[in-house]
Design a protein around this motif. Structure first.
Motif, PDB file in Angstrom:
ATOM      1  N   GLU A  16       0.861  -1.189   0.040  1.00 32.86           N
ATOM      2  CA  GLU A  16       0.190  -0.070   0.015  1.00 32.86           C
ATOM      3  C   GLU A  16       0.890   1.337  -0.038  1.00 32.86           C
ATOM      4  O   GLU A  16       1.737   1.639   0.952  1.00 32.86           O
ATOM      5  N   THR A  17       0.428   2.235  -0.957  1.00 30.66           N
ATOM      6  CA  THR A  17       1.349   3.482  -1.036  1.00 30.66           C
ATOM      7  C   THR A  17       0.401   4.510  -1.107  1.00 30.66           C
ATOM      8  O   THR A  17      -0.576   4.559  -2.032  1.00 30.66           O
ATOM      9  N   LEU A  18       0.239   5.568  -0.249  1.00 32.86           N
ATOM     10  CA  LEU A  18      -0.692   6.673  -0.324  1.00 32.86           C
ATOM     11  C   LEU A  18      -0.461   7.575  -1.552  1.00 32.86           C
ATOM     12  O   LEU A  18       0.455   8.298  -1.311  1.00 32.86           O
ATOM     13  N   ASP A  19      -1.114   7.678  -2.577  1.00 31.86           N
ATOM     14  CA  ASP A  19      -0.911   8.452  -3.647  1.00 31.86           C
ATOM     15  C   ASP A  19      -1.727   9.944  -3.254  1.00 31.86           C
ATOM     16  O   ASP A  19      -2.732   9.959  -2.987  1.00 31.86           O
ATOM     17  N   PHE A  20      -0.746  10.862  -3.295  1.00 31.12           N
ATOM     18  CA  PHE A  20      -1.386  12.204  -2.939  1.00 31.12           C
ATOM     19  C   PHE A  20      -0.537  13.417  -3.446  1.00 31.12           C
ATOM     20  O   PHE A  20       0.749  13.459  -3.874  1.00 31.12           O
ATOM     21  N   GLN A  21      -1.234  14.333  -3.409  1.00 31.12           N
ATOM     22  CA  GLN A  21      -0.610  15.949  -3.607  1.00 31.12           C
ATOM     23  C   GLN A  21      -0.080  16.604  -2.530  1.00 31.12           C
ATOM     24  O   GLN A  21      -0.822  16.669  -1.722  1.00 31.12           O
ATOM     25  N   ALA A  22       0.977  17.050  -2.401  1.00 29.70           N
ATOM     26  CA  ALA A  22       1.349  17.957  -1.296  1.00 29.70           C
ATOM     27  C   ALA A  22       0.509  18.996  -1.049  1.00 29.70           C
ATOM     28  O   ALA A  22       0.135  19.593  -1.803  1.00 29.70           O
ATOM     29  N   GLY A  23       0.107  18.871   0.322  1.00 25.14           N
ATOM     30  CA  GLY A  23      -0.668  20.008   0.806  1.00 25.14           C
ATOM     31  C   GLY A  23      -2.115  19.241   1.165  1.00 25.14           C
ATOM     32  O   GLY A  23      -3.070  19.827   1.809  1.00 25.14           O
ATOM     33  N   GLN A  24      -2.241  17.904   0.703  1.00 26.83           N
ATOM     34  CA  GLN A  24      -3.632  17.422   1.107  1.00 26.83           C
ATOM     35  C   GLN A  24      -3.627  16.773   2.400  1.00 26.83           C
ATOM     36  O   GLN A  24      -2.525  16.826   3.179  1.00 26.83           O
ATOM     37  N   TYR A  25      -4.792  16.085   2.881  1.00 24.06           N
ATOM     38  CA  TYR A  25      -4.908  15.568   4.193  1.00 24.06           C
ATOM     39  C   TYR A  25      -5.637  14.281   4.190  1.00 24.06           C
ATOM     40  O   TYR A  25      -6.184  13.702   3.165  1.00 24.06           O
TER      41      TYR A  25
ATOM     42  N   PHE B 291      -6.132  15.054   9.537  1.00 24.54           N
ATOM     43  CA  PHE B 291      -4.774  15.756   9.652  1.00 24.54           C
ATOM     44  C   PHE B 291      -3.987  15.823   8.359  1.00 24.54           C
ATOM     45  O   PHE B 291      -4.006  15.066   7.443  1.00 24.54           O
ATOM     46  N   SER B 292      -3.435  17.067   8.251  1.00 19.51           N
ATOM     47  CA  SER B 292      -2.432  17.231   7.006  1.00 19.51           C
ATOM     48  C   SER B 292      -1.281  16.177   6.876  1.00 19.51           C
ATOM     49  O   SER B 292      -0.847  15.946   7.871  1.00 19.51           O
ATOM     50  N   LEU B 293      -0.868  16.197   5.909  1.00 19.20           N
ATOM     51  CA  LEU B 293       0.316  15.191   5.488  1.00 19.20           C
ATOM     52  C   LEU B 293       1.453  15.969   5.545  1.00 19.20           C
ATOM     53  O   LEU B 293       1.566  16.942   4.973  1.00 19.20           O
ATOM     54  N   ALA B 294       2.466  15.675   6.634  1.00 16.61           N
ATOM     55  CA  ALA B 294       3.608  16.506   6.662  1.00 16.61           C
ATOM     56  C   ALA B 294       4.723  16.078   5.851  1.00 16.61           C
ATOM     57  O   ALA B 294       5.678  16.685   5.569  1.00 16.61           O
ATOM     58  N   SER B 295       4.590  14.740   5.338  1.00 13.17           N
ATOM     59  CA  SER B 295       5.810  14.125   4.577  1.00 13.17           C
ATOM     60  C   SER B 295       5.506  14.535   3.009  1.00 13.17           C
ATOM     61  O   SER B 295       4.372  14.815   2.722  1.00 13.17           O
ATOM     62  N   ALA B 296       6.643  14.364   2.388  1.00 13.24           N
ATOM     63  CA  ALA B 296       6.551  14.701   0.928  1.00 13.24           C
ATOM     64  C   ALA B 296       5.795  13.484   0.107  1.00 13.24           C
ATOM     65  O   ALA B 296       5.741  12.291   0.726  1.00 13.24           O
ATOM     66  N   PRO B 297       5.090  13.510  -1.011  1.00 18.25           N
ATOM     67  CA  PRO B 297       4.643  12.673  -1.702  1.00 18.25           C
ATOM     68  C   PRO B 297       5.353  11.409  -2.139  1.00 18.25           C
ATOM     69  O   PRO B 297       5.116  10.173  -2.001  1.00 18.25           O
ATOM     70  N   SER B 298       6.739  11.595  -2.141  1.00 15.19           N
ATOM     71  CA  SER B 298       8.020  10.742  -2.455  1.00 15.19           C
ATOM     72  C   SER B 298       8.255   9.894  -1.278  1.00 15.19           C
ATOM     73  O   SER B 298       9.167   9.210  -1.201  1.00 15.19           O
ATOM     74  N   SER B 299       7.504  10.005   0.149  1.00 14.08           N
ATOM     75  CA  SER B 299       7.792   9.313   1.325  1.00 14.08           C
ATOM     76  C   SER B 299       7.751   7.931   1.289  1.00 14.08           C
ATOM     77  O   SER B 299       7.852   6.869   2.206  1.00 14.08           O
ATOM     78  N   GLY B 300       6.887   7.339   0.127  1.00 12.61           N
ATOM     79  CA  GLY B 300       6.673   5.920  -0.123  1.00 12.61           C
ATOM     80  C   GLY B 300       5.638   5.522   0.945  1.00 12.61           C
ATOM     81  O   GLY B 300       4.495   6.267   0.719  1.00 12.61           O
TER      82      GLY B 300
ATOM     83  N   SER C 263       1.368  20.975   6.023  1.00 11.67           N
ATOM     84  CA  SER C 263       1.071  21.185   4.717  1.00 11.67           C
ATOM     85  C   SER C 263       2.190  21.797   4.029  1.00 11.67           C
ATOM     86  O   SER C 263       2.749  21.367   2.751  1.00 11.67           O
ATOM     87  N   PRO C 264       2.606  22.935   4.459  1.00 13.38           N
ATOM     88  CA  PRO C 264       3.597  24.017   3.781  1.00 13.38           C
ATOM     89  C   PRO C 264       4.939  22.906   3.692  1.00 13.38           C
ATOM     90  O   PRO C 264       5.758  23.096   2.754  1.00 13.38           O
ATOM     91  N   ARG C 265       5.155  22.378   4.815  1.00 14.94           N
ATOM     92  CA  ARG C 265       6.586  21.445   4.846  1.00 14.94           C
ATOM     93  C   ARG C 265       6.295  20.367   3.662  1.00 14.94           C
ATOM     94  O   ARG C 265       7.460  20.124   2.875  1.00 14.94           O
ATOM     95  N   SER C 266       5.357  19.774   3.645  1.00 16.80           N
ATOM     96  CA  SER C 266       5.001  18.626   2.555  1.00 16.80           C
ATOM     97  C   SER C 266       5.161  19.333   1.163  1.00 16.80           C
ATOM     98  O   SER C 266       5.967  19.019   0.230  1.00 16.80           O
ATOM     99  N   MET C 267       4.775  20.741   0.818  1.00 16.64           N
ATOM    100  CA  MET C 267       4.721  21.323  -0.321  1.00 16.64           C
ATOM    101  C   MET C 267       6.110  21.669  -0.683  1.00 16.64           C
ATOM    102  O   MET C 267       6.632  21.742  -1.821  1.00 16.64           O
ATOM    103  N   ILE C 268       6.607  22.199   0.481  1.00 10.51           N
ATOM    104  CA  ILE C 268       8.136  23.060   0.127  1.00 10.51           C
ATOM    105  C   ILE C 268       9.101  21.792  -0.391  1.00 10.51           C
ATOM    106  O   ILE C 268       9.893  21.731  -1.019  1.00 10.51           O
ATOM    107  N   LEU C 269       9.121  20.549   0.424  1.00  9.92           N
ATOM    108  CA  LEU C 269       9.933  19.430   0.125  1.00  9.92           C
ATOM    109  C   LEU C 269       9.693  18.916  -1.128  1.00  9.92           C
ATOM    110  O   LEU C 269      10.682  18.654  -1.928  1.00  9.92           O
ATOM    111  N   ASP C 270       8.375  18.802  -1.577  1.00  9.95           N
ATOM    112  CA  ASP C 270       7.926  18.458  -2.939  1.00  9.95           C
ATOM    113  C   ASP C 270       8.595  19.222  -3.983  1.00  9.95           C
ATOM    114  O   ASP C 270       9.234  18.899  -5.019  1.00  9.95           O
ATOM    115  N   LEU C 271       8.470  20.574  -3.873  1.00  9.76           N
ATOM    116  CA  LEU C 271       9.090  21.540  -4.692  1.00  9.76           C
ATOM    117  C   LEU C 271      10.559  21.509  -4.778  1.00  9.76           C
ATOM    118  O   LEU C 271      11.055  21.485  -5.957  1.00  9.76           O
TER     119      LEU C 271
END
Length: 353
Positions: free
Chosen positions: A130-139, A153-162, A221-229
């Motif tokens: 199982e891998t959660l497919d999401f866009q940075a900023g989602q919850y 709860f917002s996702l604090a990890s980047a989408p690449s976190s597996g 959310s900003p952390r996830s978005m910044i890491l992704d960018l």
């Protein structure tokens, strides 16, 4: 037993199971309907029934007035079909958003860390395969035991976190859900969650610099978005203005300092509003909106701004951004609503929630 739901003006029809809400059925089919709280408080998911019968559910009287009910309005997060149904929805096309079907996931708590005296980092390793497919900023909605229900709860990890995701959860005084998480949850516990949800995301197609303004656990959310960018190699300027009361409550500070040192186009501006005057703090003293105003010399033009944090912080930031000539089309906010929030008056300056 199921019924058919037709969504106009999309012209899409889907099957809805008995007891399933309009919103849940649409999101699981990969059809985005505007929504926020998911519990009948905020009115973001209001739609119009043009044909068929529906159970209104537990929609708040503050979010859905009696006259609106008479006009056929319902809240998609609460309403359940009692027959085949046709609804009309106002949907804005967003070329940066992906329509990712909502799914159920299961996993094990792999790590718990005290990030501040009131915020815990919770890592959940999803089951094998199982891998959660999401866009940075989602919850996500995290399912809690017994009658606690779910919490968003917002996702604090980047989408690449597996298949391991991170949540940053602040304990809310008197909040049964966050108290259970802080006091009872332990490594090795199994949890289930549903997601991804939301349309808080980076608008890359605009080709503009990004300004993130966050407070408290709103950093998730900003952390996830910044890491992704940064991972994707974006070279457009990125600025994070993050506020806390004191150094003890300032988390991921060193991480952002190091990211700023490695990426010249990324600027990090921490601000402390209640730091002791005799401490060794050399950074900005004051609130997030004050720090941003000083950093940009009160000129925010030519940017996209993303705001995440307590309602009062967001209100102050919106006002400051508008005074600095950045307006609604370039400002995006993330707010979660509770029952107490349902009765609060929203800012007359801003429509988006």
């Amino acid at each position: 037993m199921s019924h058919e739901l037709t969504i106009e003006p999309l012209g899409r029809s889907i099957e809805v199971e008995d007891g399933q809400t309009i919103l849940d059925a649409a999101l699981r089919a990969g059809i985005f309907l505007p929504h926020a709280c998911g519990q009948g408080y905020c009115a973001t998911c209001k739609v119009t029934v043009t044909d068929g019968e529906v159970d209104q559910g537990n929609a708040s009287n503050f979010a859905l007035m009696d006259y609106e009910r008479d006009e056929g309005k319902v809240l998609a997060c609460c309403a359940k079909l009692e027959s085949d149904l046709v609804i009309e929805v106002e949907i804005e096309v967003d070329e940066d958003a992906r329509d990712i079907p909502v799914r159920d996931y299961h996993g094990v708590v792999s790590r718990i860390e005290d990030l501040t005296p009131t915020i815990k980092g919770i890592w959940i390793k999803l089951d094998e395969g199982e891998t959660l497919d999401f866009q940075a900023g989602q919850y996500i909605n995290l399912n809690l035991p017994g009658e606690l229900g779910f919490r968003a709860f917002s996702l604090a990890s980047a989408p690449s976190s597996g298949n391991e995701i991170e949540l940053n959860i602040r304990i809310v005084p008197g909040g049964a859900g966050t108290t259970w998480i802080h006091k009872e949850l332990k490594v090795g516990d199994r949890l289930s969650l549903t997601g991804p949800y939301g349309r808080f995301l980076v608008h890359r197609s605009a080709g503009l610099p990004s300004l993130f303004m966050a407070g408290g656990s709103g950093l998730s959310s900003p952390r996830s978005m910044i890491l992704d960018l940064l991972e994707e190699g974006s070279t457009l300027p990125i600025t994070l203005v993050y506020g806390a009361r004191s150094q003890a409550e300032l988390y991921y500070h060193q991480e952002f300092v190091e990211l700023a040192a490695r990426h010249p186009h990324f600027s990090y501006v921490p601000a402390l509003s209640n730091e002791p005057a005799d401490s060794d703090w050399q950074g900005f003293r004051g609130y997030v909106h004050e720090a941003a105003k000083a950093h940009f010399d009160n000129d925010f033009r030519g940017r996209k701004a993303y705001l995440c944090g307590p309602p009062l912080m967001i209100e102050a930031c919106i006002s400051t951004l508008m005074q600095g000539r950045l307006f609604e089309r370039d400002i995006y906010t993330e707010k979660f609503f509770s029952a107490a929030d349902a009765q609060q008056v929203r800012s007359p300056l801003f429509k988006r929630v």
